[in-house]
Design an enzyme around this catalytic site. Sequence first.
Site, PDB file in Angstrom:
ATOM      1  N   GLU A  63      -3.738  -0.575   0.931  1.00 46.57           N
ATOM      2  CA  GLU A  63      -4.783  -0.747   2.120  1.00 46.57           C
ATOM      3  C   GLU A  63      -5.693  -1.694   1.482  1.00 46.57           C
ATOM      4  O   GLU A  63      -6.336  -1.518   0.497  1.00 46.57           O
ATOM      5  CB  GLU A  63      -5.628   0.438   2.458  1.00 46.57           C
ATOM      6  N   ARG A 298       0.138  11.600  -9.206  1.00 47.72           N
ATOM      7  CA  ARG A 298      -0.826  10.822  -9.399  1.00 47.72           C
ATOM      8  C   ARG A 298      -1.061  10.537 -10.773  1.00 47.72           C
ATOM      9  O   ARG A 298      -0.851  11.601 -11.640  1.00 47.72           O
ATOM     10  CB  ARG A 298      -1.998  11.064  -8.826  1.00 47.72           C
ATOM     11  N   LYS A 308     -10.693   3.828  -5.174  1.00 49.45           N
ATOM     12  CA  LYS A 308     -11.425   2.721  -4.772  1.00 49.45           C
ATOM     13  C   LYS A 308     -13.016   2.925  -4.379  1.00 49.45           C
ATOM     14  O   LYS A 308     -13.671   2.158  -4.479  1.00 49.45           O
ATOM     15  CB  LYS A 308     -10.540   2.244  -3.520  1.00 49.45           C
TER      16      LYS A 308
END
Length: 595
Positions: A63, A298, A308
Amino acid sequence: MSAPHSAPDSAAKPANFLRSIIERELQEGVYAQRQWGGAPGDAASHQAGSADPARVRLRFPPEPNGYLHIGHAKSICLNFGLARDFGGVCHLRFDDTNPEKEEQEYVDAIIEMVKWLGWDWNFQGTEHLYWASGYFDFMYRAAEHLIERGLAYVDEQTPEQMRANRGDFTTPGTDSPFRHRSADENLARFRAMRAGEFPDGAMVLRAKIDMASPNINLRDPALYRIKHAHHHATGDTWCIYPMYTYAHPIEDALENITHSICTLEFEDQRPFYDWLLARLTEGGLLNAPAPKQHEFGRLNLTYVITSKRKLKALVDEGHVQGWDDPRMPTLAGLRRRGYTPAAIRKMAEDTGASKSNIWLDYSVLEGALRADLEGQAARAMAVIDPVPLTLTNWAELYGAEHREPCGAPAHPQLPELGQRSFSLGPEVWIDRDDFAEVPPKGFFRLFPGNKVRLKYGMVVECTGCEKDADGRVTRVLATVVPDTKSGTPGADAVKVKGTITWVGQHDGIAAELRLFDRLFSQAQPDAGDADFRDALNPASKTVVTGYVEPSLATAAPDTRFQFERHGYFVTDRKDHQAGAPVFNRVTTLKDSWGK
Ligand code: ATP
Ligand code: MG
């Protein structure tokens, strides 16, 4: 840099369950019949094409709402690496379904960093860079299709009612009073939504699945919401936007993705992913077989945060000087710090893929970096905490103006890097901690009465020092031991236990040295409810003026060196100039993270 697109080596790869799945599926020919229409598209466009030349298709779908970080690097290397190894392609897809948050700066930075890592999205001459917003028309068409089949409805409950009626882990949900409207009625409402007749939040389009499902994600998830917002790519065409969970499977299917790899938190979304694609393939809208979602753990690194949102807070609140601050775990920060793409790829490769989230010690990444730099970085001498050393018998032995030429290979194993040259004179810079007036036990460097070698130069014998009123050493004094010049016959006749690095005052160059330490002083700065700001290391950056040998005067920005005895340094890619050198310390020579 080794070419990332070369054939996979046959050396044993670390455990990676995704690799096994792909191998098996290729053997079984699961994707062998797929048609590819030459570009992303619906079933008809792919069926009009020919056999897909890519044996597998993966994607990396960021994104564009921030800079990529080291966790993304894991995902990038995994996806692009699997595509390379199995004769396929990995698409770079910007997930820009959310109209408000995206910025061109982030888009550019993401493209730049994926390339920097060594990957590209070209396959047999076609660039596979896509935008989720390019699929809005199809997504809308698919939504109408679901409505027509009685598989979606417009819900006008308030968000509070919707939340209350969703139930929870122990209580099944309750049907919305709007759930049983006719397809025609829903279609009319949905078209009115699209036409902009309602304000934000007035209603949503929901899938009609099962309000009693044990998986809450299947309790009629929202597909579209109203948002009167300008979109960077589609402008004001739309005032309804697809939800991520609806958009993502469709994006994958339009692009003929075979393996849609994501992190574990999406595991509960997989049943909806499959439900949606099954409905749209059986409805003839999407190409079959549909992509499959696979989740992996992860990557978390100690002493680092990889969110982020939190990284943006560090930037916005001024804790660091931008997304590419060399202390940041962003790829832009790591690059500026002097990390090599090869070291990051190695770390990603070595950590494989598993079904649980992993914590990796930061020292592993740094170890991969040292291993890479050791074999390639040119050596140089530098003094970081300078104090003058005066050779008091120089004038008498050689004449005050004499400069003794000295040299060394730029790299001990790489003769092709050539020779460095510099010279010795009566005044040099040495590091403050290479002198001790009273030597601690085991100290073999300069102290009164001790002899050391000035590396690549001569043996000197310390005779004392000068100090200021506070007792701080301002100058170290020594005499040259004649006939000890490195590389000359008999130079080793005088035995010394210590060798120190130095830079001549007459030819050394003053340089700004930025000494970085870990940004956080705790291994898990944002564990639990902890505020990562409380874990910031106040001493994460120290700027000093040091001296470097003259061969570095012409170093280009972004060039890495090993400053002998001190560590790896890189010329700062933004601030370094030939006349005003600026070096970032990449890492020390030895691990300081382990303990
Ligand atoms: P953040 O939480 O920092 O915003 P994100 O996951 O929302 O990260 P995206 O841009 O949506 O960021 O992520 C792109 C891809 O990178 C996703 O497939 C995501 O799963 C993957 N990714 C992000 N962080 C990690 C990580 N720490 N380890 C492995 N993969 C990751
Ligand atoms: Mg995300």
